[in-house]
Design a protein around this motif. Structure first.
Motif, PDB file in Angstrom:
ATOM      1  N   ARG A  40       0.839  -1.192   0.000  1.00  0.00           N
ATOM      2  CA  ARG A  40       0.000   0.000   0.000  1.00  0.00           C
ATOM      3  C   ARG A  40       0.878   1.247   0.000  1.00  0.00           C
ATOM      4  NH1 ARG A  40      -4.384  -0.239   4.357  1.00  0.00           N
ATOM      5  NH2 ARG A  40      -2.570  -0.447   5.704  1.00  0.00           N
ATOM      6  N   PRO A  41       0.649   2.182  -0.928  1.00  0.00           N
ATOM      7  CA  PRO A  41       1.443   3.420  -0.933  1.00  0.00           C
ATOM      8  C   PRO A  41       1.257   4.185   0.375  1.00  0.00           C
ATOM      9  CG  PRO A  41       0.149   3.199  -2.953  1.00  0.00           C
ATOM     10  CD  PRO A  41      -0.349   2.157  -2.012  1.00  0.00           C
ATOM     11  N   LEU A  42       2.278   4.914   0.771  1.00  0.00           N
ATOM     12  CA  LEU A  42       2.188   5.704   1.989  1.00  0.00           C
ATOM     13  C   LEU A  42       1.198   6.850   1.804  1.00  0.00           C
ATOM     14  CD1 LEU A  42       5.960   5.963   3.014  1.00  0.00           C
ATOM     15  CD2 LEU A  42       4.283   4.226   3.653  1.00  0.00           C
ATOM     16  N   SER A  43       0.524   7.204   2.883  1.00  0.00           N
ATOM     17  CA  SER A  43      -0.430   8.300   2.850  1.00  0.00           C
ATOM     18  C   SER A  43       0.298   9.630   2.734  1.00  0.00           C
ATOM     19  CB  SER A  43      -1.281   8.289   4.123  1.00  0.00           C
ATOM     20  OG  SER A  43      -0.467   8.584   5.256  1.00  0.00           O
ATOM     21  N   TYR A  44      -0.436  10.665   2.324  1.00  0.00           N
ATOM     22  CA  TYR A  44       0.121  12.024   2.347  1.00  0.00           C
ATOM     23  C   TYR A  44       0.541  12.395   3.767  1.00  0.00           C
ATOM     24  CZ  TYR A  44      -1.529  13.156  -2.401  1.00  0.00           C
ATOM     25  OH  TYR A  44      -1.722  13.195  -3.760  1.00  0.00           O
ATOM     26  N   PHE A  45      -0.269  11.974   4.738  1.00  0.00           N
ATOM     27  CA  PHE A  45      -0.003  12.298   6.135  1.00  0.00           C
ATOM     28  C   PHE A  45       1.344  11.739   6.587  1.00  0.00           C
ATOM     29  CE2 PHE A  45      -1.425  11.825  10.762  1.00  0.00           C
ATOM     30  CZ  PHE A  45      -1.365  13.186  11.026  1.00  0.00           C
ATOM     31  N   GLN A  46       1.689  10.559   6.083  1.00  0.00           N
ATOM     32  CA  GLN A  46       2.978   9.974   6.430  1.00  0.00           C
ATOM     33  C   GLN A  46       4.100  10.523   5.558  1.00  0.00           C
ATOM     34  OE1 GLN A  46       3.035   5.715   6.745  1.00  0.00           O
ATOM     35  NE2 GLN A  46       5.210   5.622   7.227  1.00  0.00           N
ATOM     36  N   LEU A  47       3.822  10.695   4.297  1.00  0.00           N
ATOM     37  CA  LEU A  47       4.862  11.155   3.373  1.00  0.00           C
ATOM     38  C   LEU A  47       5.401  12.535   3.724  1.00  0.00           C
ATOM     39  CD1 LEU A  47       3.511   9.977  -0.097  1.00  0.00           C
ATOM     40  CD2 LEU A  47       5.638   9.256   0.991  1.00  0.00           C
ATOM     41  N   GLU A  48       4.563  13.381   4.329  1.00  0.00           N
ATOM     42  CA  GLU A  48       5.058  14.719   4.618  1.00  0.00           C
ATOM     43  C   GLU A  48       6.130  14.722   5.712  1.00  0.00           C
ATOM     44  OE1 GLU A  48       2.528  17.788   5.964  1.00  0.00           O
ATOM     45  OE2 GLU A  48       1.605  16.633   7.576  1.00  0.00           O
ATOM     46  N   LEU A  49       6.308  13.603   6.392  1.00  0.00           N
ATOM     47  CA  LEU A  49       7.414  13.501   7.351  1.00  0.00           C
ATOM     48  C   LEU A  49       8.763  13.666   6.671  1.00  0.00           C
ATOM     49  CD1 LEU A  49       6.232  10.575   9.653  1.00  0.00           C
ATOM     50  CD2 LEU A  49       6.567  12.965  10.333  1.00  0.00           C
ATOM     51  N   ASP A  50       8.828  13.340   5.392  1.00  0.00           N
ATOM     52  CA  ASP A  50      10.086  13.468   4.644  1.00  0.00           C
ATOM     53  C   ASP A  50      10.210  14.813   3.938  1.00  0.00           C
ATOM     54  OD1 ASP A  50      10.963  10.900   5.334  1.00  0.00           O
ATOM     55  OD2 ASP A  50       9.785   9.989   3.725  1.00  0.00           O
ATOM     56  N   GLU A  51       9.223  15.693   4.142  1.00  0.00           N
ATOM     57  CA  GLU A  51       9.273  17.015   3.547  1.00  0.00           C
ATOM     58  C   GLU A  51      10.156  17.934   4.398  1.00  0.00           C
ATOM     59  OE1 GLU A  51       7.311  18.178   0.533  1.00  0.00           O
ATOM     60  OE2 GLU A  51       7.795  16.051   0.422  1.00  0.00           O
ATOM     61  N   PRO A  52      10.618  19.047   3.816  1.00  0.00           N
ATOM     62  CA  PRO A  52      11.413  20.006   4.602  1.00  0.00           C
ATOM     63  C   PRO A  52      10.669  20.524   5.824  1.00  0.00           C
ATOM     64  CG  PRO A  52      11.633  20.468   2.269  1.00  0.00           C
ATOM     65  CD  PRO A  52      10.565  19.418   2.394  1.00  0.00           C
ATOM     66  N   GLU A  53       9.326  20.593   5.729  1.00  0.00           N
ATOM     67  CA  GLU A  53       8.531  20.938   6.890  1.00  0.00           C
ATOM     68  C   GLU A  53       7.224  20.171   6.811  1.00  0.00           C
ATOM     69  OE1 GLU A  53       8.473  23.402   4.316  1.00  0.00           O
ATOM     70  OE2 GLU A  53       6.353  23.010   3.910  1.00  0.00           O
ATOM     71  N   ILE A  54       6.583  19.985   7.969  1.00  0.00           N
ATOM     72  CA  ILE A  54       5.306  19.283   7.987  1.00  0.00           C
ATOM     73  C   ILE A  54       4.208  20.234   8.418  1.00  0.00           C
ATOM     74  CG2 ILE A  54       6.385  17.056   8.455  1.00  0.00           C
ATOM     75  CD1 ILE A  54       5.468  17.354  11.359  1.00  0.00           C
ATOM     76  N   GLY A  55       2.980  19.896   8.021  1.00  0.00           N
ATOM     77  CA  GLY A  55       1.843  20.700   8.428  1.00  0.00           C
ATOM     78  C   GLY A  55       0.953  21.157   7.290  1.00  0.00           C
ATOM     79  N   ARG A  56       1.092  20.554   6.107  1.00  0.00           N
ATOM     80  CA  ARG A  56       0.254  20.941   4.967  1.00  0.00           C
ATOM     81  C   ARG A  56      -0.841  19.918   4.667  1.00  0.00           C
ATOM     82  NH1 ARG A  56       1.950  25.286   2.119  1.00  0.00           N
ATOM     83  NH2 ARG A  56       4.059  26.034   2.549  1.00  0.00           N
ATOM     84  N   VAL A  57      -0.899  18.840   5.468  1.00  0.00           N
ATOM     85  CA  VAL A  57      -1.892  17.792   5.211  1.00  0.00           C
ATOM     86  C   VAL A  57      -2.912  17.756   6.341  1.00  0.00           C
ATOM     87  CG1 VAL A  57      -2.273  15.323   4.877  1.00  0.00           C
ATOM     88  CG2 VAL A  57      -0.219  16.406   3.932  1.00  0.00           C
ATOM     89  N   ILE A  58      -4.189  17.798   5.971  1.00  0.00           N
ATOM     90  CA  ILE A  58      -5.284  17.587   6.912  1.00  0.00           C
ATOM     91  C   ILE A  58      -5.952  16.285   6.482  1.00  0.00           C
ATOM     92  CG2 ILE A  58      -7.381  18.539   7.929  1.00  0.00           C
ATOM     93  CD1 ILE A  58      -6.337  21.280   6.718  1.00  0.00           C
ATOM     94  N   ARG A  59      -5.885  15.303   7.344  1.00  0.00           N
ATOM     95  CA  ARG A  59      -6.309  13.952   6.985  1.00  0.00           C
ATOM     96  C   ARG A  59      -7.648  13.615   7.633  1.00  0.00           C
ATOM     97  NH1 ARG A  59      -4.773   9.089   5.178  1.00  0.00           N
ATOM     98  NH2 ARG A  59      -5.806   7.325   6.210  1.00  0.00           N
ATOM     99  N   PHE A  60      -8.524  12.963   6.848  1.00  0.00           N
ATOM    100  CA  PHE A  60      -9.844  12.576   7.324  1.00  0.00           C
ATOM    101  C   PHE A  60      -9.981  11.055   7.258  1.00  0.00           C
ATOM    102  CE2 PHE A  60      -9.988  16.782   5.489  1.00  0.00           C
ATOM    103  CZ  PHE A  60     -10.592  17.529   6.486  1.00  0.00           C
ATOM    104  N   ASP A  61     -10.211  10.435   8.407  1.00  0.00           N
ATOM    105  CA  ASP A  61     -10.406   8.988   8.494  1.00  0.00           C
ATOM    106  C   ASP A  61     -11.853   8.679   8.830  1.00  0.00           C
ATOM    107  OD1 ASP A  61      -7.796   7.188   8.472  1.00  0.00           O
ATOM    108  OD2 ASP A  61      -7.230   9.082   9.405  1.00  0.00           O
ATOM    109  N   SER A  62     -12.318   7.539   8.367  1.00  0.00           N
ATOM    110  CA  SER A  62     -13.696   7.120   8.609  1.00  0.00           C
ATOM    111  C   SER A  62     -13.725   5.663   9.038  1.00  0.00           C
ATOM    112  CB  SER A  62     -14.525   7.292   7.332  1.00  0.00           C
ATOM    113  OG  SER A  62     -15.796   6.707   7.483  1.00  0.00           O
ATOM    114  N   PHE A  63     -14.605   5.362  10.006  1.00  0.00           N
ATOM    115  CA  PHE A  63     -14.848   3.972  10.390  1.00  0.00           C
ATOM    116  C   PHE A  63     -16.115   3.431   9.732  1.00  0.00           C
ATOM    117  CE2 PHE A  63     -12.400   2.945  14.571  1.00  0.00           C
ATOM    118  CZ  PHE A  63     -11.208   3.220  13.913  1.00  0.00           C
TER     119      PHE A  63
END
Length: 468
Positions: free
Chosen positions: A270-293
């Motif tokens: 499974r490809p990594l989520s945007y929420f996880q991928l931004e950890l490798d960015e120069p800075e984090i905080g551009r992703v707002i993630r929505f999860d559903s059950f």
């Protein structure tokens, strides 16, 4: 290329990451965007929101020794419910039942008003889930809030980030449920095409690099990256990385709507989520993630949560405090009892079972497509979710590039009269253009129903083509 973040004063924190090849814990410096960075992203409505005069003071009740005369909470001694119990399927062996009971303080918490952002223990459990699913830990400048389904939180996020009439970036085709949100705000919906590999990042770059001079660029981009509704596509890792890079270069936030994350059944990892991928960015905080059950526990429970930069989640909570006070305490208490009984390992075992169920449903539907619409339709095989997105070849002489036609009348009128109901692709296109595509869900129908439905659609299509 210099990016917008080059002009931002970043705040840094150190977090422990998994062991390296030598078994040592690696300390990674996480640079998160400062709170004042988000001011320019907030809508005028969000900037004008004030804390609830009552709910804003709820945390003060937690101080030891304080006698609170604050909230108008009913006395739970007058609630008639004394205990609740329910049976669930075992995540290890779904044929076996498990019994869970709610009573005492846990039931009282479920029957009473609670914190706007959710029951603290459930919030904590979800934070742990984000760490295990996406590698995100507390202390990185983000937090989490619970809502009445992810749709509730998406609506509040859009209202927090978008002013009436402003342009927004949306993948196209897009989840039909967000189109009215943007339409109500009279937004200019800038469509970014998608294909079998997800959003076409090169087109997104072209849109942004050729943006009209003097016109403010969009501040948000909306996407469903796994098993997209309606297309079924899952964005590749490379596409996601390119979108994140563009978010830095052109200064926008990513709304990662991800109800099908746990319904991934592709053969590759499974490809990594945007929420996880931004950890490798120069800075984090551009992703707002929505999860559903909704897809893995219950759709009717309306259980969803949003994770993202604290200033954005705080504003969403201000909206909740005004609009509906909080998500249902009872639903949260039931969810908490379930996930604490299971633990993370059994939760993931359950999601694997769910994904395998939908993989088999996908295979049944594709087999029927080949049997009844082979040569009459074109499609890509979805690797997640519960939808097929297929193009009807409405003319016997149709080429792939021209004269595709429109499926709307055939699907809404002729196919329905022929006994099959689906959705024409135009309802998923923000600007309502014509398309020969159709969305069909494979989540509920039995194998015989799928075959009969596509057999009926074949009959209608052949008549349309003049071949009946």
């Amino acid at each position: 290329m210099a990016t917008h973040s080059d002009r931002i004063l970043l705040s840094a924190s150190s977090v422990s990451t998994p062991n390296d090849a030598n078994g040592h814990v690696v300390e990674k410096i996480i640079k998160s965007l400062p709170a004042d960075f988000y001011t320019e992203f907030l809508s005028d409505t969000a900037k004008g929101r004030k804390p609830s005069p009552i709910r804003g003071l709820f945390p003060l009740e937690n101080k030891p020794g304080v006698i609170s005369l604050l909230a108008g909470k009913p006395n739970d001694a007058m609630f008639p419910f004394k205990s609740l119990s329910f049976n669930i399927a075992s995540p290890v062996d779904p044929s076996q039942d498990q019994s869970i009971s709610l009573s005492g303080k846990d039931l009282s918490a479920g029957l009473q008003y609670g914190a706007t952002g959710g029951l603290p223990r459930l919030v904590e459990w979800f934070v742990g889930l984000q760490e295990r699913s996406h590698g995100r830990t507390s202390g990185e400048g983000w937090r989490l809030t619970i809502g009445s389904g992810s749709q509730d939180l998406i609506y509040k996020a859009i209202n927090a980030l978008v002013n009436p009439g402003e342009p927004v970036l949306v993948e196209s085709p897009v989840y039909a449920g967000v189109i009215p949100m943007f339409q109500t705000l009279h937004c200019e919906q800038i469509e970014v095409e998608t294909d079998a590999n997800g959003v076409c990042s090169h087109e997104l770059r072209n849109i942004l690099e050729n943006w009209p001079v003097g016109k403010p660029k969009p501040r948000v981009f909306y996407t469903v990256p796994y098993g997209c509704n309606p297309t079924g596509m899952t964005a590749t890792l490379q596409r996601r990385k390119e979108v994140l890079q563009l978010a830095r270069e052109h200064n926008f936030l990513i709304l990662e709507d991800d109800p099908y994350f746990y319904l991934y059944f592709g053969k590759a990892a499974r490809p990594l989520s945007y929420f996880q991928l931004e950890l490798d960015e120069p800075e984090i905080g551009r992703v707002i993630r929505f999860d559903s059950f909704s897809k893995i526990l219950s759709a009717g429970m309306r259980m969803g949560f949003a994770s993202g930069p604290k200033p954005i989640i705080d504003v969403i909570d201000l909206h909740t405090a005004t609009a509906n006070l909080q998500g249902s305490s009872l639903i949260q208490a039931i969810t908490l009892a379930l996930v604490e009984e299971w633990g993370y390992d059994n939760f993931f075992a359950h999601t694997r079972t769910v994904a395998d169920f939908y993989r088999k449903k996908r295979d049944v539907f594709e087999s029927a497509l080949n049997a009844h619409l082979g040569g009459l339709a074109e499609w890509c095989t979805p690797e997640a979710g519960m939808f097929f997105w297929f193009k009807l070849l409405l003319s016997p002489n149709q080429t792939s590039d021209v004269d595709e036609g429109d499926s709307e009348d055939l699907i809404q009128t002729k196919a329905y009269e022929g006994g099959v109901l689906a959705l024409p692709g135009t309802v998923f296109l923000p600007n309502g253009r014509k398309t020969a595509f159709v969305r069909a869900s494979f989540s509920l129908c039995t194998e015989s129903q799928v075959n009969e439905a596509l057999k009926r659609l074949r009959t209608v299509l052949l008549k349309e083509r003049g071949q009946a």
